[in-house]
Design a protein around this motif. Sequence first.
Motif, PDB file in Angstrom:
ATOM      1  N   ARG A  70       0.826  -1.110  -0.024  1.00  0.00           N
ATOM      2  CA  ARG A  70      -0.058  -0.111  -0.110  1.00  0.00           C
ATOM      3  C   ARG A  70       0.868   1.336   0.002  1.00  0.00           C
ATOM      4  N   LEU A  71       1.749   1.273   0.765  1.00  0.00           N
ATOM      5  CA  LEU A  71       2.797   2.250   0.997  1.00  0.00           C
ATOM      6  C   LEU A  71       3.370   2.559  -0.492  1.00  0.00           C
ATOM      7  N   GLY A  72       4.016   1.413  -1.099  1.00  0.00           N
ATOM      8  CA  GLY A  72       4.506   1.778  -2.258  1.00  0.00           C
ATOM      9  C   GLY A  72       3.678   2.304  -3.473  1.00  0.00           C
ATOM     10  N   LEU A  73       2.324   1.911  -3.319  1.00  0.00           N
ATOM     11  CA  LEU A  73       1.485   2.281  -4.527  1.00  0.00           C
ATOM     12  C   LEU A  73       1.053   3.810  -4.254  1.00  0.00           C
ATOM     13  N   ALA A  74       0.955   4.123  -2.805  1.00  0.00           N
ATOM     14  CA  ALA A  74       0.655   5.507  -2.567  1.00  0.00           C
ATOM     15  C   ALA A  74       1.931   6.555  -2.755  1.00  0.00           C
ATOM     16  N   THR A 144       7.445  -2.409  -5.575  1.00  0.00           N
ATOM     17  CA  THR A 144       6.072  -1.628  -5.793  1.00  0.00           C
ATOM     18  C   THR A 144       6.160  -0.306  -6.271  1.00  0.00           C
ATOM     19  N   TYR A 145       7.024   0.323  -5.644  1.00  0.00           N
ATOM     20  CA  TYR A 145       7.140   2.012  -5.651  1.00  0.00           C
ATOM     21  C   TYR A 145       7.843   2.090  -7.144  1.00  0.00           C
ATOM     22  N   ALA A 191       2.688 -13.378  -9.321  1.00  0.00           N
ATOM     23  CA  ALA A 191       3.539 -13.683 -10.550  1.00  0.00           C
ATOM     24  C   ALA A 191       4.643 -14.680  -9.962  1.00  0.00           C
ATOM     25  N   PRO A 192       5.320 -15.328 -10.869  1.00  0.00           N
ATOM     26  CA  PRO A 192       6.639 -16.228 -10.558  1.00  0.00           C
ATOM     27  C   PRO A 192       7.562 -15.076 -10.274  1.00  0.00           C
ATOM     28  N   ILE A 193       7.544 -14.097 -10.749  1.00  0.00           N
ATOM     29  CA  ILE A 193       8.673 -12.908 -10.321  1.00  0.00           C
ATOM     30  C   ILE A 193       8.079 -11.794 -10.386  1.00  0.00           C
ATOM     31  N   SER A 194       8.791 -10.865  -9.943  1.00  0.00           N
ATOM     32  CA  SER A 194       8.172  -9.498 -10.071  1.00  0.00           C
ATOM     33  C   SER A 194       8.770  -8.781 -11.198  1.00  0.00           C
ATOM     34  N   PHE A 195       7.887  -8.290 -12.172  1.00  0.00           N
ATOM     35  CA  PHE A 195       8.443  -7.698 -13.634  1.00  0.00           C
ATOM     36  C   PHE A 195       7.553  -6.693 -14.085  1.00  0.00           C
TER      37      PHE A 195
END
Length: 342
Positions: A70-74, A144-145, A191-195
């Motif tokens: 949530r912080l990363g999105l904000a 995320t950010y 997801a299998p990895i973040s991308f």
Amino acid sequence: MKLSDEGVPPLAFVQLLERRALDPDAAARLRAIMHREGTSEATLIQHDVQAPIRWFREVYPELDIAHATRLGLAFAEQAQLTSFGPLSSPLISAGSVAEIVDLLTYLPLISTALKSQFHTGDYGLIVGLTAHTGDSALDCLVITYGGSALLRLLDMLAGDISPVTLHLSWPEPTEVSHDKGPGANRRFFDAPISFVHVPEDTLNKACRFSDPLAYRLAITDLQRTLAQRSGSMSSAEKVRQLLEKDLGQRTNHDVAQALSMSSSTLKRRLAEEGTTYSKVRHTLLYERAMLRLLDRSVSVSEIASELGYSDLANFSHAFKRWTGRSPKDFRNPRLSDDPDST
């Protein structure tokens, strides 16, 4: 405060404080930490010093993956074209989506918390995102950010880029699943990895403020600055950079020679940084293997050979040790050839 701390670009950090992306108590605690460590917003910007990501763990001692997401999105919603120091000028003058994404190569100039790897196939470009903060929740915050900020900047510069999607490698937090705001339909979890996935037909989409000469000049400056800063890199980062160029072939001895030192000296310097040659190499192998396995046009045998394994069985054994799954299981039948499938 250690200058080697993984962190947030200074101007982006100050903008978070001033734009009230943080609640007042959190902002006050961050300023108290800066005062304790003998620095300030102005000092961070003046000396181009990252704001250590560890500060956020101190401010949010109970931080978990859901809260970090949530912080990363904000925080990403506050990203501006001016937020990223030496990358800001080439961002604004880039001529295409591909040129914007290429700037991730220069992430070490503004943040050492996030790393990217690129793989191009018939489906377009996959940009693998990994964080190395040593804290799983902070890793999620950084990824995320970084991924969300990239999508925001692409929207600012290239208009509608809805085909570009962000995939995160952890379950979707309940609070985030209720978010129906801008960009919500471009985020996928588990997801299998973040991308980040950029389809082929989106890479050449033109940007609004294209200035080819300004972009070339800015890239030249970035290359020069990156070369100058390479001398202050940790030994582990230098080893990683060399391995990235030839992961399947370089040995400990080869890398030590390339760094103009003996194998024993390299071993000692890595030990002082709390790691080993084997750990650095296997971390990179693990990240590269997962990124390559997303491309179903390449066989598992080809990937094993590319990564320096003598046969498929050895690679499969290593991959299962890293992930608990075989390469075949990783290529889950639920996933189609399109990386955007859910």
